[in-house]
Structures are given as C-alpha cells and as structure tokens.
Design a protein around this motif. Structure first.
Motif, PDB file in Angstrom:
ATOM      1  N   UNK A 129      57.849  -7.389 -15.503  1.00 23.47           N
ATOM      2  CA  UNK A 129      56.593  -8.080 -15.217  1.00 23.47           C
ATOM      3  C   UNK A 129      55.711  -7.252 -14.291  1.00 23.47           C
ATOM      4  N   UNK A 130      56.328  -6.609 -13.307  1.00 18.95           N
ATOM      5  CA  UNK A 130      55.569  -5.769 -12.378  1.00 18.95           C
ATOM      6  C   UNK A 130      54.942  -4.591 -13.107  1.00 18.95           C
ATOM      7  N   UNK A 131      55.701  -3.981 -14.005  1.00 14.65           N
ATOM      8  CA  UNK A 131      55.223  -2.786 -14.698  1.00 14.65           C
ATOM      9  C   UNK A 131      54.059  -3.103 -15.634  1.00 14.65           C
ATOM     10  N   UNK A 132      54.165  -4.188 -16.397  1.00 11.61           N
ATOM     11  CA  UNK A 132      53.150  -4.475 -17.413  1.00 11.61           C
ATOM     12  C   UNK A 132      51.917  -5.182 -16.841  1.00 11.61           C
ATOM     13  N   UNK A 133      52.004  -5.700 -15.612  1.00 13.14           N
ATOM     14  CA  UNK A 133      50.832  -6.349 -15.027  1.00 13.14           C
ATOM     15  C   UNK A 133      49.776  -5.290 -14.729  1.00 13.14           C
ATOM     16  N   UNK A 134      48.504  -5.554 -15.094  1.00 14.84           N
ATOM     17  CA  UNK A 134      47.434  -4.564 -14.893  1.00 14.84           C
ATOM     18  C   UNK A 134      47.284  -4.197 -13.425  1.00 14.84           C
ATOM     19  N   UNK A 135      47.125  -2.934 -13.180  1.00 14.98           N
ATOM     20  CA  UNK A 135      46.948  -2.444 -11.819  1.00 14.98           C
ATOM     21  C   UNK A 135      46.313  -1.070 -11.850  1.00 14.98           C
ATOM     22  N   UNK A 136      46.341  -0.392 -10.712  1.00 14.27           N
ATOM     23  CA  UNK A 136      45.699   0.914 -10.603  1.00 14.27           C
ATOM     24  C   UNK A 136      46.315   1.935 -11.563  1.00 14.27           C
TER      25      UNK A 136
END
Length: 203
Positions: free
Chosen positions: A12-19
């Motif tokens: 979930x952390x990896x696929x969540x949009x971020x920088x």
C-alpha cells in the motif's frame, strides 16, 4: 505484526502516489521508458540505505536528534522543490513531439534523481523505522525476518516503479499522453513542489 500484514502495508505504501511516483512519471514522459526505469532503480537502491540504517538503529537516533532530522527534512524538501521547478519551467521547451531518447550512458543521471528523491524523504525514513521496530527483536530469527522484509521492499519498489515507466510509455497510452505533455509536465512539476513544500513546512 504478522509478516503478511507487513507485506500488505508495504504494498500500500509503495503504490500510493507520492514524490517517487511523480518523478518516475515525469522522467518517463520527458525522456522515455529507459529514463523511468533508471529512476526506479535509483529508488530501489535508496530503499537499501533506509533498510541498512533502520536495522542498525541509526534512524532512531536521527529521529530523536531534532537538528539532524530537520537537516535531512529540509534537504529533501529543497531537492523536491528543485526538481519540481525544473519540470515546470522546462515544460514549454519539452512540450512538443516524442520524448528525447535516453542513451545507456545517460541512465546514471536518472538513477541519481530517483535515489536522492527517495533517500532524502524523512517520511520514508520514519516509515522504515516504525516497521522495523515491529519486526526486530532480541531473538536472532527476527534478524532474518527483517532482512527478508527488506529484500521484499527493495524488489517491490523496483517492480512497481518500472511498471509505472512501462505503462505510461506504452504505445496506446503514450499517444494520448504526448498530446497533453505540456500540461502533464507542469502538473508533475507542481506536484513535486507541493510535496517538497509540505515536507519543509510540516512541524
């Protein structure tokens, strides 16, 4: 926390949009698939650094040392803002036609961008600190579990962001995105600036 729960949390952390996502998308659109894949490799390499100092307990010391933590936080914020402004002001110049091709010798530049974008993000540091505080314990077997989870996170980051680079440079989607390239470049640049500003302003 059970390993399955940690695996799901990591996904979930990896696929969540971020920088990291914004950077890979920007590099893929501007310089092609290879640039995006190299950025993904850089992100994965940065994860190995986070894992190393988390397992050694250094991240705990940094999180308890206000001036050192702020130094990392502001360095990360400034780097994201720099990348964002570069994307915004370079959008007009890069707005037309096919993306410039990336030679094999140019890949290191995008690798370094991905590496620094992830490495200088203290949110990533604190994520790994919190996760490894659940995994690590005095028992020797926990060390193997932590190492296994670390390898899993490195591979997961590499696969996901490489998939992002491939997907957004696929012929069908690529044609549509090239028509919106100027706006997408501006949006990606603005996203990096916003991430950087939020990181720098957060108390």
């Amino acid at each position: 926390m059970e390993l399955a729960g940690l695996a799901l949390l990591g996904m979930l952390i990896v696929i969540s949009p971020g920088a990291d996502f914004v950077l890979v998308l920007k590099n893929s659109l501007n310089r092609g698939r290879l640039a995006g894949v190299w950025s993904a490799v850089g992100i994965s390499l940065a994860i190995t650094v986070h894992i190393a100092y988390s397992m050694l307990g250094i991240s705990y010391l940094i999180s308890q040392n206000e001036w050192l933590f702020n130094l990392v936080r502001y360095a990360g914020a400034l780097y994201l803002i720099y990348l964002g402004l570069k994307g915004i002001f370079g959008a007009q110049r890069q707005s037309g036609g096919e993306p410039e091709t990336t030679e094999n010798g140019d890949g290191w530049r995008f690798l370094v961008q991905g590496f620094l974008c992830n490495l200088l993000n203290p949110k990533t540091m604190l994520f790994f600190l919190s996760v490894f505080s659940q995994v690590l314990s005095p028992e020797a077997e926990s060390q193997h579990m932590a190492l296994f989870y670390g390898v899993y996170m490195v591979v997961l980051h590499g696969i996901w962001f490489s998939m992002v680079a491939v997907l957004f440079t696929a012929p069908g989607l690529k044609t549509v995105l090239l028509g919106m390239k100027h706006r997408l470049n501006q949006a990606c640049g603005a996203g990096l600036v916003i991430f950087g500003a939020m990181l720098g302003l957060k108390s």
